[in-house]
Design a protein around this motif. Structure first.
Motif, PDB file in Angstrom:
ATOM      1  N   GLY A   1       0.808  -1.218   0.000  1.00  0.00           N
ATOM      2  CA  GLY A   1       0.000   0.000   0.000  1.00  0.00           C
ATOM      3  C   GLY A   1       0.840   1.265   0.000  1.00  0.00           C
ATOM      4  O   GLY A   1       1.921   1.317   0.583  1.00  0.00           O
TER       5      GLY A   1
ATOM      6  N   THR B   1       0.223   5.717   0.257  1.00  0.00           N
ATOM      7  CA  THR B   1      -0.724   6.803   0.515  1.00  0.00           C
ATOM      8  C   THR B   1      -0.408   7.957  -0.408  1.00  0.00           C
ATOM      9  O   THR B   1       0.700   8.505  -0.391  1.00  0.00           O
TER      10      THR B   1
ATOM     11  N   HIS C   1      -8.842  11.227  -1.200  1.00  0.00           N
ATOM     12  CA  HIS C   1      -9.555  10.014  -1.612  1.00  0.00           C
ATOM     13  C   HIS C   1      -9.040   9.554  -2.972  1.00  0.00           C
ATOM     14  O   HIS C   1      -8.733  10.378  -3.833  1.00  0.00           O
ATOM     15  N   VAL C   2      -8.954   8.264  -3.130  1.00  0.00           N
ATOM     16  CA  VAL C   2      -8.582   7.673  -4.420  1.00  0.00           C
ATOM     17  C   VAL C   2      -9.801   6.925  -4.949  1.00  0.00           C
ATOM     18  O   VAL C   2     -10.377   6.095  -4.234  1.00  0.00           O
TER      19      VAL C   2
ATOM     20  N   ASP D   1     -12.267   4.234  -6.596  1.00  0.00           N
ATOM     21  CA  ASP D   1     -12.175   2.774  -6.540  1.00  0.00           C
ATOM     22  C   ASP D   1     -11.482   2.200  -7.768  1.00  0.00           C
ATOM     23  O   ASP D   1     -10.717   1.228  -7.662  1.00  0.00           O
TER      24      ASP D   1
ATOM     25  N   ARG E   1      -9.071   3.274  -9.353  1.00  0.00           N
ATOM     26  CA  ARG E   1      -7.616   3.470  -9.330  1.00  0.00           C
ATOM     27  C   ARG E   1      -6.970   2.978  -8.039  1.00  0.00           C
ATOM     28  O   ARG E   1      -5.786   3.185  -7.819  1.00  0.00           O
ATOM     29  N   LYS E   2      -7.751   2.319  -7.210  1.00  0.00           N
ATOM     30  CA  LYS E   2      -7.229   1.904  -5.903  1.00  0.00           C
ATOM     31  C   LYS E   2      -6.256   0.737  -6.004  1.00  0.00           C
ATOM     32  O   LYS E   2      -5.291   0.665  -5.246  1.00  0.00           O
TER      33      LYS E   2
ATOM     34  N   VAL F   1      -1.668  -0.969  -3.897  1.00  0.00           N
ATOM     35  CA  VAL F   1      -2.903  -0.331  -3.428  1.00  0.00           C
ATOM     36  C   VAL F   1      -2.627   1.145  -3.161  1.00  0.00           C
ATOM     37  O   VAL F   1      -1.637   1.498  -2.504  1.00  0.00           O
ATOM     38  N   HIS F   2      -3.489   1.996  -3.669  1.00  0.00           N
ATOM     39  CA  HIS F   2      -3.369   3.438  -3.458  1.00  0.00           C
ATOM     40  C   HIS F   2      -4.517   3.917  -2.564  1.00  0.00           C
ATOM     41  O   HIS F   2      -5.684   3.705  -2.869  1.00  0.00           O
ATOM     42  N   TYR F   3      -4.137   4.542  -1.450  1.00  0.00           N
ATOM     43  CA  TYR F   3      -5.120   5.107  -0.535  1.00  0.00           C
ATOM     44  C   TYR F   3      -4.972   6.624  -0.500  1.00  0.00           C
ATOM     45  O   TYR F   3      -3.893   7.170  -0.751  1.00  0.00           O
TER      46      TYR F   3
ATOM     47  N   GLU G   1      -8.537   8.077   4.092  1.00  0.00           N
ATOM     48  CA  GLU G   1      -9.130   6.745   4.039  1.00  0.00           C
ATOM     49  C   GLU G   1      -8.430   5.788   5.004  1.00  0.00           C
ATOM     50  O   GLU G   1      -7.256   5.969   5.324  1.00  0.00           O
TER      51      GLU G   1
ATOM     52  N   ILE H   1     -10.414  -4.284  -0.897  1.00  0.00           N
ATOM     53  CA  ILE H   1      -9.392  -4.209  -1.952  1.00  0.00           C
ATOM     54  C   ILE H   1      -9.373  -5.506  -2.751  1.00  0.00           C
ATOM     55  O   ILE H   1      -9.231  -5.505  -3.984  1.00  0.00           O
TER      56      ILE H   1
END
Length: 632
Positions: free
Chosen positions: A517, A519, A524-525, A527, A529-530, A545-547, A551, A558
């Motif tokens: 993950g 940050t 907010h990212v 969904d 592009r998460k 994973v991008h948060y 968040e 995920i």
């Protein structure tokens, strides 16, 4: 906060009146209760009541509010939203994303220091607000003086005890109560202005200039008390994500600003007519029959002001954890439909202990006023400095335009900071001490995490190379049914939990998913592009994973997103195991980036961080923890 921000953005046009009402109830509590003590402290600092003092001070208050709150925050700083979000950490993330790379570390340090000072403000605001309101009972019966501290402690204890229930239900009454409060402020002010209309002349800034010119040393000290009228200014920006720019601006310009100005001018008119009112000019501005209702209304307003600051501290903590400046701290969602309504038990207890200490130690709003200001003034100055990078690097203003705006604002902020320095020994040491401790903790945790990541990159094998060496050879480990998920890894590196599992169990699952993950510098990212999936072959997948910093990680969610990019796999909770590394950090004194005491502090913070399973929202019965030791 996050979903509140999103819902505010999506429905601003449809619910503008409701958002304005909410802004009045939440955003302006701190600055709205400043009339309880500001003019009194200013006159005390000036040495007493003279016409020059009164006219000069009320003019200083008026123009300070116009320059700092209206021009700086409402008109200028609120333009610098990070996808709708505001606050010192959101601004830091935005500025560090556009500033030159060599300066990003400096900007992060400035932002963290500002956040630490915000926590200091979060401790003092409930104490001074509530105790200043309760002090009104002494006008009802002077014998009640000895009950001020006990009554304040009872109110504050109840306030902090209610935090775990959430603010949703209480929030519905905040707006109407604060509207009554501001209308009352205006009415009390007008009732005395009409009997001493000459005070209206203080609207002219010449009176402020004359006051400063005649006694510069005295005026410099008085500015430290004038700043008390501005202490809620940062909240206008910090709460922008809740309600949006337009509702906050409308509420400020149409109700809050006029009410505050009228009340300050009314108090000034009162003390000119009745100098004995200097002890409690706010409460003595009310007729005798209205004194008890006014005390009750003031108490309600100060509770609301305190609630807003406490909630802000919870939200700030969530951001700091996501940005890597605080260890994992349990966060409780107090609403099933508003993810922004959160409760952080550890922060609640810490703030409560600090507030109780402040009330018991300082005992009165007079004494607490000496402790108030330095923390908020520092945060305001840092906000202005960060705005330089926004105007210069993001908005591409010409150097002359940037200097024309930033330099005057920075000068005003610097004057307020320096004027509050004189109050350090009188009580200002407390927020500086609290902020200093928090700054040390936050920077130590950030540096420690960087050290751990660097060590993992040095000690652990690259993920792709490890997978191919394990699965392409003749002696590949046996595969067992099910899916193994390894959260919390470093991008492109083999996670410790995977290595521990191979070492101790000697097997691989049929499907292996490695989550790493990051940050981003946005709240907010989306969904879509998460999650980014890379197929490593052999039914092994690396998921980046991008948060957003607003968040909280949710690994099961995920996985549901990731399966859309993995046609041969479907997330089945009953067939999925989550492997976490429970590594013990040991301070060895061998780190090249941290002294031994910081190594020990980082190790202590790591040992006391919240369980990763809870932080990642993992099902407790599907988690396997693999222990190890990391020497730093």
């Amino acid at each position: 906060m996050s979903s509140t921000a999103l819902s505010a953005a999506s429905s601003a046009k449809k619910a503008a009146p409701g958002l304005v009402l909410g802004a009045i109830g939440v955003v302006f509590g701190d600055i709205g209760t400043s009339p309880l003590y500001t003019l009194r402290e200013c006159l005390k600092a000036a040495g007493g009541i003279t016409q020059t003092n009164v006219f000069g001070i009320v003019s200083l208050i008026l123009w300070s509010i116009i320059i700092v709150v209206t021009l700086k925050y409402v008109s200028f700083v609120m333009r610098a939203d990070n996808e709708g979000e505001g606050g010192i950490l959101a601004l830091t993330a935005l500025a560090s994303g556009v500033a030159p790379v060599r300066l990003r570390g400096v900007l992060l340090t400035l932002g963290v220091f500002g956040a630490a000072m915000f926590y200091g403000d979060s401790m003092i605001t409930p104490a001074i607000s509530v105790i200043s309101a309760v002090e009104g009972v002494t006008l009802v019966d002077p014998h009640l003086t000895e009950w001020i501290v006990p009554i304040s402690l009872v109110i504050l204890t109840g306030l902090f005890k209610l935090q775990k229930r959430g603010t949703g239900a209480v929030g519905t009454v905040f707006g109407p109560v604060m509207i009554v409060w501001f209308v009352t402020l205006a009415a009390l002010g007008v009732s005395h202005i009409v009997t001493h209309t000459a005070i209206v002349q203080a609207v002219s800034p010449l009176y402020a200039v004359k006051f400063v010119a005649q006694a510069p040393a005295t005026a410099f000290v008085v500015l430290g008390s004038v700043f008390l009228a501005l202490t809620g200014g940062e909240a206008l920006y910090a709460d922008m994500g809740h309600f949006g720019k337009k509702p906050i601006r409308l509420a400020w310009l149409l109700l809050v600003l006029p009410s505050l100005v009228l009340n300050y001018f009314g108090q000034a008119a009162l003390v000119l007519e009745k100098p004995s009112a200097i002890a409690q000019p706010f409460f003595q501005s009310a007729p005798d029959w209205a004194l008890v209702p006014l005390v009750l209304l003031a108490t309600a307003a100060t509770i609301i002001a305190s609630q807003a600051v406490i909630s802000g501290a919870f939200s700030m903590t969530k951001q700091a954890v996501q940005l890597g400046f605080l260890p994992r701290i349990p966060v409780v969602h107090t609403s099933t439909h508003e993810i922004g309504q959160v409760y952080v038990p550890f922060i609640n207890v810490t703030l409560y202990a600090a507030v109780v200490f402040l009330v018991v130690f300082f005992k009165s709003s007079d004494n607490l006023a000496a402790a108030y200001g330095i923390a908020v003034a520092s945060t305001m100055l840092l906000t202005t400095l960060l705005m330089y990078f926004i105007t210069h690097c993001l908005w591409r203003w010409k150097p002359l335009a940037t200097a024309a705006v930033i330099l005057p604002l920075a000068l005003v902020d610097a004057v307020f900071v320096s004027s509050n320095v004189s109050k350090v020994l009188e009580g200002g040491w407390f927020p500086l001490l609290a902020g200093g401790v928090l700054f040390t903790v936050m920077t130590t945790w950030h540096k420690g995490r960087e050290t751990i990541v660097d060590k993992m990159k040095t000690d652990n094998m690259p993920l792709v190379a490890l997978i191919h060496s394990l699965c392409d050879g003749a002696h590949s480990p046996p595969r067992v049914n099910g899916t193994a998920v390894f959260p919390g890894g470093v991008v492109d590196m083999a996670p410790s939990a995977f290595l521990h599992n191979l070492k101790h169990n000697g097997v691989m699952h049929q499907t292996n998913i490695f989550l790493a993950g990051t940050t981003d510098n946005v709240p907010h990212v989306p969904d879509e592009r998460k999650a980014t999936v890379v197929d490593l072959g052999h039914e092994c997948y690396a998921v980046t994973v991008h948060y957003g910093f607003m968040e909280i990680p949710n690994v099961p969610f995920i996985l549901e997103l990731a399966q859309k990019q993995m046609p041969n796999w479907k997330y089945e909770p009953a067939d999925t195991s989550f492997f976490l590394a429970r590594d013990t950090v040991m301070a060895t004194g061998e780190s090249k980036t941290m002294p031994l005491w910081r190594e020990k502090l980082f190790a202590f913070l790591a040992r006391n961080a919240a369980q990763a399973a809870e932080y990642y929202s993992l099902p407790a019965n599907r988690v396997v923890e693999m222990g190890g030791q990391i020497n730093i």
